[in-house]
Design an enzyme around this catalytic site. Structure first.
Site, short mmCIF file in Angstrom:
data_model
loop_
_atom_site.label_atom_id
_atom_site.label_comp_id
_atom_site.label_asym_id
_atom_site.label_seq_id
_atom_site.Cartn_x
_atom_site.Cartn_y
_atom_site.Cartn_z
N LYS A 54 12.29 -5.07 -33.44
CA LYS A 54 13.14 -5.97 -32.67
C LYS A 54 14.30 -6.49 -33.52
CE LYS A 54 9.43 -7.60 -29.63
NZ LYS A 54 8.51 -8.70 -29.29
N GLN A 98 5.45 -13.70 -30.75
CA GLN A 98 4.78 -12.41 -30.69
C GLN A 98 3.28 -12.58 -30.44
OE1 GLN A 98 6.21 -9.36 -30.76
NE2 GLN A 98 4.18 -8.52 -30.37
N ASP A 121 10.89 -13.39 -22.75
CA ASP A 121 9.74 -12.54 -22.43
C ASP A 121 9.26 -12.76 -21.00
OD1 ASP A 121 8.95 -10.66 -24.27
OD2 ASP A 121 7.83 -12.06 -25.51
#
Length: 296
Positions: A54, A98, A121
């Site tokens: 990322k 994460q 997200d």
């Protein structure tokens, strides 16, 4: 005749070029660039690899990457304090923690603490609710990537019967919801199957578009697929393979070699849906930045 292979790498590369141009335009216009803060707690190898990918992707297209790598012993209060500080930073337009987090941390609370305005997200209940209602906002990255792949490859969802295998909050539920919305790239009739579905093959054989997101290797065999169907394989499973240097190989939820002889279009694993997940995260970050900076 073998199916056409849907090239997720190529699609992601083209979208990456578009985003890079959009970011350059935003910088020239305002002097500002999108900012993405990534929080990694602990040293899980898969998570580390994903976060590194990322960060590399951000650097390639001009997104400010705010790296937050914390030890596994980080307390919940320490993590919440970091998130509050990132929520308040004007140069950070997207925040993601994460997953999975260490067991002593409350994942639900962590996701709810990230501002809905920066939840790239799409895990916050506010954004999940907007998705359910069909309101404008962030779209979850992997499902959004699937929709983009269908669009790019000219697959019509309007009136199609879509069968989704898997009911996770990350893929199964949101992709089912997105495809039934009354909108472009929606208007499908959706059947959502899961581990308690009886006679799974009876449903999958009805699918014009079959989306496999069960998280189990080779769940979908050739006899479960209608001839000419579009098959989207979301699974990424490590199968022990001692003869390979890394000791495993990646396979999807679909028996690719057999199903490709029956389907019209199919995504490979790797190289199908996977590359789209990161690019749609960057897409959400740019979308958030434009909304914050330009009010657009």
């Amino acid at each position: 005749m073998s199916a056409k292979i849907i090239d997720g790498k190529l699609a992601a590369a083209n979208l990456r070029a578009e985003l890079k141009a959009n970011i350059a335009e935003l910088k020239a216009q305002t002097g500002q660039v999108p900012g993405l803060a990534v929080i990694l707690v602990g040293d899980d190898p898969a998570s580390q690899s994903y976060v590194t990918a990322k960060e590399k992707a951000c650097a390639e297209i001009g997104i400010l990457s705010v790296d937050n790598r914390l030890p596994a012993t980080t307390s919940q209060d320490q993590l919440l304090d970091l998130i509050h500080r990132l929520n308040d930073r004007p140069d950070v337009h997207g925040i993601l923690a994460q997953l999975p987090l260490p067991r002593h941390l409350d994942e639900s609370l962590i996701c709810r603490t990230i501002s809905p305005e920066k939840d790239v997200d799409c895990f916050h209940p506010v954004n999940v609710g907007k998705l359910m209602l069909g309101e404008a906002g962030f779209l979850p990255c992997t499902p959004h990537g699937i929709v983009k792949l269908l669009e790019i490859n000219g697959v019509q969802t309007d009136g199609a019967h879509v069968v989704v295998v898997g009911r996770s909050n990350i893929v199964g539920k949101p992709i089912a919801n997105m495809l039934l919305q009354k909108c472009p790239n929606g208007n499908a009739t959706v059947t959502l199957c899961h581990t308690h579905t009886r006679n799974l093959a009876e449903f999958t054989r009805q699918a014009d578009i079959l989306i496999a997101a069960a998280g189990r290797p080779h769940t979908i065999s050739a006899d479960m697929v209608k001839a000419g169907a579009v098959v989207i394989d979301v699974g990424v499973n490590r199968v022990p393979t001692p003869e390979l240097p890394r000791g495993y190989r990646l396979v999807g939820d679909v028996d690719f070699e057999a199903v490709k002889e029956k389907a019209a279009l199919i995504t490979p694993v790797p190289g199908g849906v996977g590359p789209m997940t990161i690019i749609m995260l960057l897409y959400n970050t740019v979308y958030s930045a434009r909304r914050h900076i330009l009010g657009a």
